[in-house]
Every structure is written in structure tokens, then in C-alpha cells.
Design a protein around this motif. Structure first.
Motif, PDB file in Angstrom:
ATOM      1  N   PRO A 153       0.847  -1.193   0.000  1.00  0.00           N
ATOM      2  CA  PRO A 153       0.000   0.000   0.000  1.00  0.00           C
ATOM      3  C   PRO A 153       0.884   1.246   0.000  1.00  0.00           C
ATOM      4  CG  PRO A 153       0.138  -0.880   2.224  1.00  0.00           C
ATOM      5  CD  PRO A 153       0.951  -1.800   1.343  1.00  0.00           C
TER       6      PRO A 153
ATOM      7  N   GLU B  51       4.483   8.175  -0.472  1.00  0.00           N
ATOM      8  CA  GLU B  51       5.788   7.564  -0.174  1.00  0.00           C
ATOM      9  C   GLU B  51       6.760   7.824  -1.319  1.00  0.00           C
ATOM     10  OE1 GLU B  51       6.146   6.294   2.699  1.00  0.00           O
ATOM     11  OE2 GLU B  51       4.253   5.394   3.354  1.00  0.00           O
TER      12      GLU B  51
ATOM     13  N   ASP C  11      -2.920   4.797  -2.666  1.00  0.00           N
ATOM     14  CA  ASP C  11      -4.098   5.097  -1.864  1.00  0.00           C
ATOM     15  C   ASP C  11      -4.363   6.607  -1.892  1.00  0.00           C
ATOM     16  OD1 ASP C  11      -6.158   4.927  -0.082  1.00  0.00           O
ATOM     17  OD2 ASP C  11      -4.919   4.484   1.675  1.00  0.00           O
TER      18      ASP C  11
ATOM     19  N   GLY D  21       5.017   0.230   2.288  1.00  0.00           N
ATOM     20  CA  GLY D  21       5.717   0.911   1.210  1.00  0.00           C
ATOM     21  C   GLY D  21       6.726   1.914   1.719  1.00  0.00           C
ATOM     22  N   ASP D  22       6.993   1.903   3.023  1.00  0.00           N
ATOM     23  CA  ASP D  22       7.856   2.950   3.585  1.00  0.00           C
ATOM     24  C   ASP D  22       9.241   2.431   3.947  1.00  0.00           C
ATOM     25  OD1 ASP D  22       7.251   1.358   5.671  1.00  0.00           O
ATOM     26  OD2 ASP D  22       6.480   2.914   6.990  1.00  0.00           O
TER      27      ASP D  22
ATOM     28  N   THR E 222       5.008   9.036   9.093  1.00  0.00           N
ATOM     29  CA  THR E 222       4.032   8.013   9.449  1.00  0.00           C
ATOM     30  C   THR E 222       2.623   8.586   9.308  1.00  0.00           C
ATOM     31  OG1 THR E 222       3.194   6.557  11.142  1.00  0.00           O
ATOM     32  CG2 THR E 222       4.223   8.588  11.893  1.00  0.00           C
ATOM     33  N   LYS E 223       1.669   7.738   8.952  1.00  0.00           N
ATOM     34  CA  LYS E 223       0.309   8.200   8.706  1.00  0.00           C
ATOM     35  C   LYS E 223      -0.557   8.053   9.948  1.00  0.00           C
ATOM     36  CE  LYS E 223       1.762   8.532   4.488  1.00  0.00           C
ATOM     37  NZ  LYS E 223       3.083   7.971   4.703  1.00  0.00           N
TER      38      LYS E 223
END
Ligand code: UDP
Ligand code: MG
Length: 322
Positions: free
Chosen positions: A8, A12, A40, A92-93, A202-203
Motif C-alpha cells: 500500500p 511515499e 491510496d 511501502g515505507d 508516518t500516517k
């Protein structure tokens, strides 16, 4: 063996190329593979970067969402579009290390259906990430009876059939091993590497813990009562009905034998309250049963909409509900 790697991606941009390089270094010896990035709703240039990667490498496939639908929806979409024998999910980070993938695939070959990572040496801040996560994991382990150290690790490898049966919405991607286990998958936990986040932010913050707790309630309900909600609500209803009968009988008995005025007796109110509650619970149970019937008779609702697909040869296979 054909592998589908699902990641996901939400803003990024600086991680994409490095991730693609790391994956391309690890995957070829394992067999044929596809890398499915699910964008996303990024707005930092990830969209263009993904299109660039897909143009240069036919292994890269991209699902672009119309807007941000959340990590669960992104993982769900990626998994539904996967065509490999095995599906590997990772962040994905770059916090997950693709170098762990061969070890996880080997575990699957030993006969397991799902291998989930344990970020034993987690590289996130202690107070607002690691501590809430430890508490949540402990709580989830206790309530669901599924022994686990780290539900939050996205790095997982599973057989595609198992992966595509999962219904991911809300924060459900955190419960994948539990949901799969409930469907009879043989799960195993392995220690995986975890790296600090270098690019991007970070989300999530502390507020996520609360959402996870709410989703835990849902999961607990899904695990135990999904197919027959009447077993839960019906029991509540019966208890309330019993309590209404008891206090009703007591009210009448007090009237007859002790001359207590019925309208002045608080037990009468209690009777009415319990009778109404019983009615409510039984109705909820019945409604739940109807919903379960509708659900199991099959629907193809999805939790996201796709703007476009890159590098997919056929129309996506759409799973029919069990
Ligand atoms: N992510 C996503 N949609 C979201 C939030 C996150 O696709 O709404 C992706 C994000 O790009 C990353 C992964 O989910 O690849 C995990 O997110 P993050 O690293 O922020 O979570 P953390 O590792 O801090 O738990
Ligand atoms: Mg991360």
C-alpha cells in the motif's frame, strides 16, 4: 512459483524507487513475480513515480485509488488483484525489509498457509507507538485467544486463496492472522527485521489505538457470532425477559400478600424496562439473522473504487462471497 508482492502506498514518493530496487534484488531467485503497488490517493508525486516504475518494469502493476481509502482498503485491493500462488504484503515505507521474503516463503513451503512477521526490534517511537501497540496486542491476544506478539506488522506471506478470502475494511488489516486463522489457515509467526522510517512521515498517531480497540469489538463479534447473531442478542433478550418476569411476579405478589400499591412500586418500572429491553434484543437478533442470510447469499460490494489499472492483462477476477 509465482509471487505477488502487495504494497500500500500513501505519499511515499521518496521510498518507491528504493523499495522497487530492494524487491528486484530479492524476488527473481524465488520464481516469477509481480509487484502490485496500490496508490491510496497520494498527492506527493507518488502517482507519477509509480507510473514511471510501471513503464520501466512490466513486473510492476499499479492500482490507483480515486482518493485515500485507508491501508486496509489498499491492501484488500492489491490482494484481490494478485494472481500469484503466494501473496506477500509489506509496507511501502521501507520499514519492512524485503530480504525477509525468502525466509517467509520457505516457511510457506513447509506447509503453513500464512506467515506473519513480528517486529521484535521495532524502530518506532516508544511512548505513542510501541507502548499502545504492546497493550493492544496483549488485549487482542487475550480476547480472541490467538497467541500473537505483533499484529501490526504488514510484512506477511500467505497463500492466495487464503488472502483473497479476507474481508478487509476499517482497520481490519491488523487482524489478518486472526481472520485467516478463523477460516482454518495454519499460521506461524516469524521474527522479521524492522527499520526506522527515513523518508516520508508516518500516517498514524495515538488516535489509531482507539479505532483498533473498536475494531477489536467487531472482530470478536465476527469470530463468535457472525453467522448467528441471535446466539448473542437472543441470550441477552432471554436474560432481560427472565428479569422482567421475575420483577413482574414480585410486583403482583407484593400487591396480593403485602398490600403494596402496584403503581407506587418501583419494581413495576423495572418490569417494563426489562420487557422493552428483551423485545429490543430479540428484534436485534432477528435483524442480525436476516443480515447474515443476505450476506451469505452473496454480494460483491467493495470498500473502494479504482480509478485505473496499469499493466493488468485481463479484467480483474472478482471473488464471489463464500
Ligand atoms: N498507508 C496507506 N493508506 C493510508 C495510510 C497508510 O496506504 O491511509 C500505507 C503507507 O503508505 C505505508 C503503510 O500503509 O506503506 C504503513 O503506513 P505507516 O508507515 O504510516 O504506518 P506505521 O508503519 O507508522 O504503522
Ligand atoms: Mg511505517
Amino acid at each position: 512459483m509465482y509471487l505477488s508482492v502487495v504494497a500500500p502506498i500513501y505519499n511515499e514518493v521518496d521510498n518507491l524507487e528504493i523499495l522497487h530496487n530492494e524487491l528486484t534484488a530479492v524476488l527473481p531467485p524465488l520464481g516469477d513475480y509481480e509487484i502490485i503497488f496500490v496508490d491510496d490517493g497520494s498527492n506527493d508525486g507518488s502517482v507519477e513515480k509509480l507510473a514511471e516504475l510501471a513503464a520501466a518494469d512490466a513486473h510492476v502493476k499499479v492500482v490507483f485509488f480515486r482518493r485515500n481509502f485507508g491501508q486496509s482498503a489498499a491492501m484488500y485491493a492489491g490482494i484481490q488483484h494478485a494472481s500469484g500462488d503466494l501473496v506477500i504484503t509489506l509496507d511501502g515505507d521501507l520499514q519492512n525489509d524485503p530480504a525477509d521474503i525468502p525466509m517467509m516463503c520457505a516457511k510457506l513451503e513447509e506447509g503453513f498457509d500464512l506467515v506473519h512477521g513480528w517486529r521484535k526490534n521495532r524502530q518506532d517511537t516508544w511512548i505513542n507507538r510501541r507502548l499502545p501497540s504492546m497493550i493492544a496486542n496483549w488485549l487482542i491476544s487475550r480476547t480472541t485467544g490467538f497467541a500473537i506478539h505483533d499484529l501490526g506488522c504488514t510484512l506477511k506471506a500467505m497463500r492466495r486463496e487464503i488472502a483473497q478470502e479476507l474481508e478487509l475494511y476499517g482497520e481490519m488489516h491488523r487482524f489478518i492472522p486472526i481472520l485467516a486463522h478463523q477460516r482454518g489457515a495454519k499460521c506461524v509467526e516469524v521474527v522479521t527485521k524492522h527499520r526506522p522510517r527515513i523518508h516520508g512521515k508516518t500516517k498514524y498517531g495515538i488516535s489509531r489505538t482507539l479505532r483498533v480497540v473498536l475494531d477489536l469489538l467487531t472482530v470478536k463479534f465476527l469470530l463468535d457470532y457472525f453467522a448467528s447473531p441471535m446466539k448473542l442478542f437472543g441470550n441477552f433478550g432471554l436474560c432481560c425477559g427472565g428479569a422482567a418476569a421475575l420483577s413482574g411476579v414480585a410486583t403482583i405478589a407484593m400487591r396480593i400478600f403485602a398490600g403494596v400499591d402496584m403503581t407506587g412500586n418501583p419494581l413495576l418500572l423495572l418490569t417494563v424496562f426489562f420487557a422493552l429491553a428483551a423485545l429490543q434484543f430479540v428484534s436485534l437478533g432477528l435483524l442480525g439473522e436476516v443480515n447474515a442470510r443476505i450476506y451469505f447469499s452473496g454480494n460483491e460490494q467493495k470498500t473502494y473504487t479504482v480509478r485505473r489499472l496499469l499493466n493488468f492483462s485481463d479484467a480483474p477476477k472478482i471473488r464471489r462471497a463464500a
